[in-house]
Design a protein around this motif. Sequence first.
Motif, PDB file in Angstrom:
ATOM      1  N   GLU A   1     -15.709 -38.160  17.635  1.00 48.71           N
ATOM      2  CA  GLU A   1     -15.450 -39.593  17.713  1.00 48.71           C
ATOM      3  C   GLU A   1     -16.005 -40.379  16.537  1.00 48.71           C
ATOM      4  N   HIS A  28     -20.416 -27.346  28.614  1.00 50.18           N
ATOM      5  CA  HIS A  28     -20.057 -28.615  29.231  1.00 50.18           C
ATOM      6  C   HIS A  28     -18.797 -28.497  30.081  1.00 50.18           C
ATOM      7  N   PHE A  43     -18.421 -29.606  33.965  1.00 46.35           N
ATOM      8  CA  PHE A  43     -17.519 -30.706  34.281  1.00 46.35           C
ATOM      9  C   PHE A  43     -16.433 -30.256  35.266  1.00 46.35           C
ATOM     10  N   TRP A  93     -17.888 -30.206  38.683  1.00 43.32           N
ATOM     11  CA  TRP A  93     -18.126 -31.600  39.120  1.00 43.32           C
ATOM     12  C   TRP A  93     -16.816 -32.233  39.594  1.00 43.32           C
ATOM     13  N   THR A  94     -15.719 -31.985  38.808  1.00 46.89           N
ATOM     14  CA  THR A  94     -14.420 -32.543  39.185  1.00 46.89           C
ATOM     15  C   THR A  94     -13.940 -31.975  40.522  1.00 46.89           C
ATOM     16  N   PRO A 137     -25.812 -33.044  28.323  1.00 42.09           N
ATOM     17  CA  PRO A 137     -24.822 -34.080  27.997  1.00 42.09           C
ATOM     18  C   PRO A 137     -25.049 -35.347  28.812  1.00 42.09           C
ATOM     19  N   GLU A 138     -24.954 -36.487  28.135  1.00 39.23           N
ATOM     20  CA  GLU A 138     -25.272 -37.758  28.776  1.00 39.23           C
ATOM     21  C   GLU A 138     -24.306 -38.094  29.904  1.00 39.23           C
ATOM     22  N   ASP A 139     -23.019 -37.760  29.732  1.00 39.58           N
ATOM     23  CA  ASP A 139     -22.051 -38.152  30.763  1.00 39.58           C
ATOM     24  C   ASP A 139     -22.364 -37.472  32.096  1.00 39.58           C
ATOM     25  N   LEU A 140     -22.679 -36.177  32.058  1.00 37.52           N
ATOM     26  CA  LEU A 140     -22.996 -35.467  33.300  1.00 37.52           C
ATOM     27  C   LEU A 140     -24.371 -35.855  33.837  1.00 37.52           C
ATOM     28  N   GLU A 198     -25.508 -38.676  34.057  1.00 38.01           N
ATOM     29  CA  GLU A 198     -25.323 -39.861  34.898  1.00 38.01           C
ATOM     30  C   GLU A 198     -24.389 -39.595  36.075  1.00 38.01           C
ATOM     31  N   SER A 199     -23.323 -38.813  35.818  1.00 36.16           N
ATOM     32  CA  SER A 199     -22.287 -38.670  36.847  1.00 36.16           C
ATOM     33  C   SER A 199     -22.680 -37.704  37.967  1.00 36.16           C
TER      34      SER A 199
END
Length: 794
Positions: free
Chosen positions: A571, A724, A728, A731-732, A764-767, A769-770
């Motif tokens: 990104e 990751h 993920f 988690w999904t 990883p930051e997204d996981l 938190e999620s």
Amino acid sequence: MNTSMEVQVLQWFERVLAQPAAARADWLAAQEMPDAMRERVQRLLDAESAASGFMEATAVQPETPPPEFPKVGDRLGNYELLKALEAGGMGVVYLGRRADDVYDQQVAIKLVRPVHLLAAAEFRRQLISRFEDERSILARMSHPNVARILDGGSTAGGIPYLVMEFVDGVSLTDYCRQNKLDVPARLKLFCKVCDGVQEAHRHLIVHRDLKPDNILVGSNGEPRLLDFGIAKILEQEPLPADGKRQTSLSAMTPAYASPEQVRQQALTTSSDVYSLGVMLYQLLAGVRPYELGGLRPSEAEHVVCDTLPDPMHRMLAKAVLSDAERRQRRAQITPDVERIVAKAMHKEAARRYGSAQELADDIQRYLAGQPVLAHPDSTLYRLGKFVRRHRLGVAAASVALAAVLAATGVALWQAERARQAARDTEQVNNFLMDVLKSSDPFDAGAEISLSEAVDRASAKVPERFAGRPDLSSRVHMALGYSMVSRYKLDLAERELGLALAQSTQAHGADSMPTLRIREAVAQLRSYQGRDDEAVAGWQSVVAGMEALGAQGDKLYAIALNNLGNHYLAIEEYAKADEVLKRAAALPPPADPSTLSPTDPILLVGNQAFVAHGLGDLERAKTLYEQAQAELEKLVPEGSPELASVMNNHAMLLQDLGEKEAAYALSQRSIAMREKIFRGDHPMLVAPVSGLAMWAVGLKKYDEAVALAEKAAKMSERVYAESNHSTAFAWWTLSLAQTKTGDFAAAGESLQRSEREFAKLDPPPEDLAESIPALREHLCDQAKAQGAAVAICAR
């Protein structure tokens, strides 16, 4: 004595003597060479000047033309003779002009040399007959790379002449040297020479005296084939009873003559192919493959017919080149180039290319990065070429163990020494058979894993290829690259590390073979999430190729594109935009066939991704629609590239709020990937997980569970270590199961996600938190429904 130095001094001395006497000193002073070499050449020049009286006092009387021979100022038909240009073995060429005031045109006018007109009657008759043959031959041809005949006739005294277009140019070798052409540019120019020779072959004409001096290149860069004085029309030339052609050594140039021509045997177009091979060798190596000066005819015959020339990269040491140019040539004369020249120069006519066109086609295949005919036309070799052309490896990653071994064999086919090719081939075949046997459950006693097969193959390399780091590095490169594409990163790390060390030993740290391995290492670092190292790796490959002047090599564009795509993945859209613009600005190849039809379209897709990342969503949508439509026309059956563009387009539609359209497009993308990869693959895991998330958003909960479960279980099969994507995917699945009310299963899936997450470093930051958020939501829902969930009891 330094033989290389002596050869170079003599070569420079020959070049100086070719200059006008008054300009020789200034010409020599302007050339780039070591001072010691310049002094040696100057001493030879001084000695030649001091001995000029002796050298000019020849026992041979100057040519005295017969009274009827034309003189400068005379007219032949509509043309006036202006000045003599050159005299060859049988003819003399004058510069002429159109003198009838119809139009202004300079021409070249060729006549029989005066000295031959004074010879015995039979010899004169044969010579004039041969001259008339040349006129007949040229009249049969019309091609931009063959000097055209414009007119012809005979003088009042019966002396034949022909009028040709005047080519204001220099010889093929001089043109390449004066314009400092690199190897790819020389190969492209040489293809045009082959086109001219093929025109002659198409009319069943064998030139029989192909050499650089008979090919002039004009200021427009177009070569012209000249001097068909000893050419023959095959259909008009029956073989003599003794089986030999009467083409003496004086009627050809032995240094460029084929073995059958030197032996005065039957000639075919294959003889011209041999001469083309000698010229190509000289163009690339800077010297001829054989030096025949001072040899008796029998000695020259032995050298041409029985002696194998050294590989071109070795002969570069003898060439008159600057150090920088020598390094560049050594990097650009690849094993495939060596093999093309070796095939053209094969001692056996039947083993050469069948025509000049076949030789040109093989060169074009090489320039396009495609398999060349100089290698056996095998699946192994073609697979290796495919992998090298498609560095991202998305399609190659679906090939099973046999493909890994095939790629290993392919790498070995890239042997540096053409004359050792047969021995290398035998080694490769034996190696492949042994490794294939080790993976056969009937032979090995049990089925072995991919990792075990690669371990066994790698362990055999030091023994099988001892003392050949140039070959063993390619084996490890093939194994390592295949492991990158299969996400076997530990195996890839080991194999590419070995490849890099051995290639550095064999070729040097900044050579093209080593740069190719460094590019693969950069891809490995990207897969490992070591972003800074990946970026630095690609940047160093780009800089290394620029230092070699190898921007024309396809690897340069590949490295820029991969660097730009990596910036997209992390990104950093502004940097991606800058790098991808550099890639897009690269000049198109002179030969359009070297450009993949999908390349320009994929650049549009990359631009769309950049626009999406920078927030210009409408422009991104326009570009995605353009790229997708063009790819669907080009590859209606689907391709990995089209699937990627469709997936990225779907993500944009999701951001634009077109959720149903995004879901449908993503389904098409995944179906296409499944058809291409035919099984588990890392490039399916993330898209399937993403589609499951979108299904949740559209309240397609049952579909979401099926998709997420598919992604989670596939991730555990394709990834050797935690990552990751696996965390993920579980988690999904937990989220989808929560939505269906299957709280117990959701709890188990979330626990799997937590275990995978705990192994990730950095987390990883997204996981981060999620995962807690989903646990809280799951427990709240379970409590409300009165369901007991183990994960909520903690």
